[in-house]
Design an enzyme around this catalytic site. Structure first.
Site, PDB file in Angstrom:
ATOM      1  N   ASN A   9      -5.147  92.390  70.712  1.00 23.69           N
ATOM      2  CA  ASN A   9      -6.285  92.476  69.786  1.00 23.69           C
ATOM      3  C   ASN A   9      -6.925  91.094  69.721  1.00 23.69           C
ATOM      4  O   ASN A   9      -6.391  90.194  69.083  1.00 23.69           O
ATOM      5  CB  ASN A   9      -5.776  92.916  68.405  1.00 23.69           C
ATOM      6  CG  ASN A   9      -6.869  92.889  67.347  1.00 23.69           C
ATOM      7  OD1 ASN A   9      -8.056  92.755  67.662  1.00 23.69           O
ATOM      8  ND2 ASN A   9      -6.481  93.012  66.088  1.00 23.69           N
ATOM      9  N   LYS A  11      -9.556  90.182  68.273  1.00 19.98           N
ATOM     10  CA  LYS A  11     -10.271  89.937  67.009  1.00 19.98           C
ATOM     11  C   LYS A  11     -11.639  89.308  67.304  1.00 19.98           C
ATOM     12  O   LYS A  11     -12.244  89.618  68.315  1.00 19.98           O
ATOM     13  CB  LYS A  11      -9.424  89.083  66.073  1.00 19.98           C
ATOM     14  CG  LYS A  11      -8.012  89.626  65.896  1.00 19.98           C
ATOM     15  CD  LYS A  11      -7.294  89.024  64.744  1.00 19.98           C
ATOM     16  CE  LYS A  11      -5.869  89.506  64.735  1.00 19.98           C
ATOM     17  NZ  LYS A  11      -5.161  89.180  63.531  1.00 19.98           N
ATOM     18  N   HIS A  95      -6.803  98.733  61.165  1.00 15.49           N
ATOM     19  CA  HIS A  95      -6.172  97.399  61.169  1.00 15.49           C
ATOM     20  C   HIS A  95      -6.197  96.852  59.741  1.00 15.49           C
ATOM     21  O   HIS A  95      -7.143  97.079  58.993  1.00 15.49           O
ATOM     22  CB  HIS A  95      -6.913  96.462  62.112  1.00 15.49           C
ATOM     23  CG  HIS A  95      -6.173  95.180  62.338  1.00 15.49           C
ATOM     24  ND1 HIS A  95      -6.231  94.132  61.453  1.00 15.49           N
ATOM     25  CD2 HIS A  95      -5.328  94.811  63.325  1.00 15.49           C
ATOM     26  CE1 HIS A  95      -5.447  93.161  61.897  1.00 15.49           C
ATOM     27  NE2 HIS A  95      -4.894  93.534  63.034  1.00 15.49           N
ATOM     28  N   GLU A  97      -6.835  94.074  58.574  1.00 19.69           N
ATOM     29  CA  GLU A  97      -8.022  93.263  58.226  1.00 19.69           C
ATOM     30  C   GLU A  97      -9.194  94.153  57.848  1.00 19.69           C
ATOM     31  O   GLU A  97     -10.001  93.799  56.987  1.00 19.69           O
ATOM     32  CB  GLU A  97      -8.354  92.311  59.399  1.00 19.69           C
ATOM     33  CG  GLU A  97      -7.344  91.169  59.462  1.00 19.69           C
ATOM     34  CD  GLU A  97      -7.085  90.589  60.836  1.00 19.69           C
ATOM     35  OE1 GLU A  97      -7.905  90.797  61.752  1.00 19.69           O
ATOM     36  OE2 GLU A  97      -6.044  89.926  60.994  1.00 19.69           O
ATOM     37  N   GLU A 167       2.393  97.233  61.429  1.00 22.09           N
ATOM     38  CA  GLU A 167       2.044  95.821  61.292  1.00 22.09           C
ATOM     39  C   GLU A 167       2.194  95.391  59.833  1.00 22.09           C
ATOM     40  O   GLU A 167       1.257  95.570  59.033  1.00 22.09           O
ATOM     41  CB  GLU A 167       0.600  95.583  61.732  1.00 22.09           C
ATOM     42  CG  GLU A 167       0.328  95.922  63.174  1.00 22.09           C
ATOM     43  CD  GLU A 167      -0.821  95.101  63.738  1.00 22.09           C
ATOM     44  OE1 GLU A 167      -0.603  94.419  64.736  1.00 22.09           O
ATOM     45  OE2 GLU A 167      -1.912  95.119  63.154  1.00 22.09           O
ATOM     46  N   GLY A 173      -0.555  86.976  61.820  1.00 32.13           N
ATOM     47  CA  GLY A 173      -1.192  85.655  61.902  1.00 32.13           C
ATOM     48  C   GLY A 173      -0.487  84.598  61.064  1.00 32.13           C
ATOM     49  O   GLY A 173      -1.033  83.511  60.852  1.00 32.13           O
ATOM     50  N   SER A 212       2.825  88.518  64.528  1.00 36.41           N
ATOM     51  CA  SER A 212       3.412  87.270  65.049  1.00 36.41           C
ATOM     52  C   SER A 212       4.394  87.499  66.200  1.00 36.41           C
ATOM     53  O   SER A 212       5.421  86.824  66.291  1.00 36.41           O
ATOM     54  CB  SER A 212       4.060  86.478  63.915  1.00 36.41           C
ATOM     55  OG  SER A 212       3.067  86.080  62.975  1.00 36.41           O
TER      56      SER A 212
HETATM   57  C1  PEP Z   1      -2.838  91.681  64.747  1.00 35.67           C
HETATM   58  O1  PEP Z   1      -3.841  91.190  64.273  1.00 35.67           O
HETATM   59  O2  PEP Z   1      -2.831  92.889  65.013  1.00 35.67           O
HETATM   60  C2  PEP Z   1      -1.679  90.825  64.966  1.00 35.67           C
HETATM   61  C3  PEP Z   1      -0.530  91.381  65.183  1.00 35.67           C
HETATM   62  O3  PEP Z   1      -1.892  89.462  64.905  1.00 35.67           O
HETATM   63  P1  PEP Z   1      -0.812  88.303  65.235  1.00 35.67           P
HETATM   64  O4  PEP Z   1      -0.095  88.706  66.497  1.00 35.67           O
HETATM   65  O5  PEP Z   1      -1.653  87.076  65.442  1.00 35.67           O
HETATM   66  O6  PEP Z   1       0.099  88.216  64.075  1.00 35.67           O
END
Ligand code: PEP
Length: 252
Positions: A9, A11, A95, A97, A167, A173, A212
């Site tokens: 992703n 973003k 997601h 976000e 997630e 992040g 992460s």
């Molecule tokens: C994400 O935004 O779906 C995600 C898992 O981000 P990160 O790997 O940076 O934690």
């Protein structure tokens, strides 16, 4: 039985030239017949470009969001048919976000899932609890609510051509990933909840972990029996990291 997936992703990152460099680096080292499926999800404006860059590679294209409606006066929105038209096979829906920053409800996410499914795009449905939910013992309740909204609107059969991504919001992040046991516990809960409606579909549904994931922790997360790969944010923008995560998924 469940082929692992690693989805990047991106973003709101990248430029045309950075994207071309990243794809070139990944594609040149990604096998033609890979053990793990690889998907990249660039921002909308780059989808067409990236679709062309992916020609003659085994890497698949996904979008980061989709409109719940099919066509019409929805300024700024992108429909599932448009995503298909530029070569997408997957689309992320729900997601965290989008849920948190843009106030997307469980019901809207379910409608987006349905819109993608209706156009034969594979939805990657994100679910996950916030830190306060986990700390107050409400993780299962939140995941169940997010999942049930889709099951109620679309039915369990639609999950046969969908992917789920667990997630935990506190891990996205932040550099703080869920432990393999924490991930496995929620993945097993998701699979059991689907199985209560359709055991066959539950057995084949791929459930990715996101939050992460890095080259250094991917293998231990992917070793868990119900973790079928990862949805990767930050590390998907670094070819070496992303390729290492793909290799970990492939050797699962
Ligand atoms: C994400 O935004 O779906 C995600 C898992 O981000 P990160 O790997 O940076 O934690």
């Amino acid at each position: 039985m469940r082929r692992p997936i690693v989805a990047g992703n991106w973003k709101m990152h990248g430029t045309r030239s950075e994207n071309a460099r990243l794809i070139e680096e990944i594609a040149s080292r990604y096998p033609a017949d890979p053990a793990a499926e690889c998907i990249v999800c660039p921002p909308f404006v780059y989808l067409h470009d990236v679709s062309r860059l992916l020609r003659d590679t085994a890497i698949l294209l996904g979008a980061q969001d989709v409109c719940a409606d099919t066509q019409g006066a929805f300024t700024g929105e992108i429909s599932a048919a448009m995503l298909k038209d530029v070569g997408c096979q997957y689309v992320i829906v729900g997601h965290s976000e989008r849920r948190l920053l843009y106030r997307e409800s469980d019901q809207l996410v379910a409608r987006k899932f349905a819109a993608a499914h209706a156009k034969a795009l594979v939805p990657i449905l994100c679910v996950g609890e916030q830190l306060a939910d986990r700390e107050t013992g409400r993780t299962r309740e939140v995941i169940a609510r997010q999942l049930d909204a889709v099951l109620e609107l679309c039915g369990p059969q639609t999950l046969a051509s969908a992917v789920i991504a667990y997630e935990p919001v506190w891990a996205i992040g932040t550099g703080r990933n869920a432990t393999p046991d924490q991930a496995q516990e929620v993945h097993a809960f998701i699979r059991t909840r689907i199985a209560a409606q359709d055991a066959t579909i539950a057995a084949v549904t791929r459930i990715l972990y996101g939050g992460s994931v890095k080259a250094g922790n991917a293998a231990e997360l992917f070793a868990m029996p119900d973790v079928d790969g990862g949805l990767i944010g930050g590390a998907s923008l670094k070819a070496d990291e992303f390729l290492a995560i793909l290799a970990a998924a492939g050797s699962r």
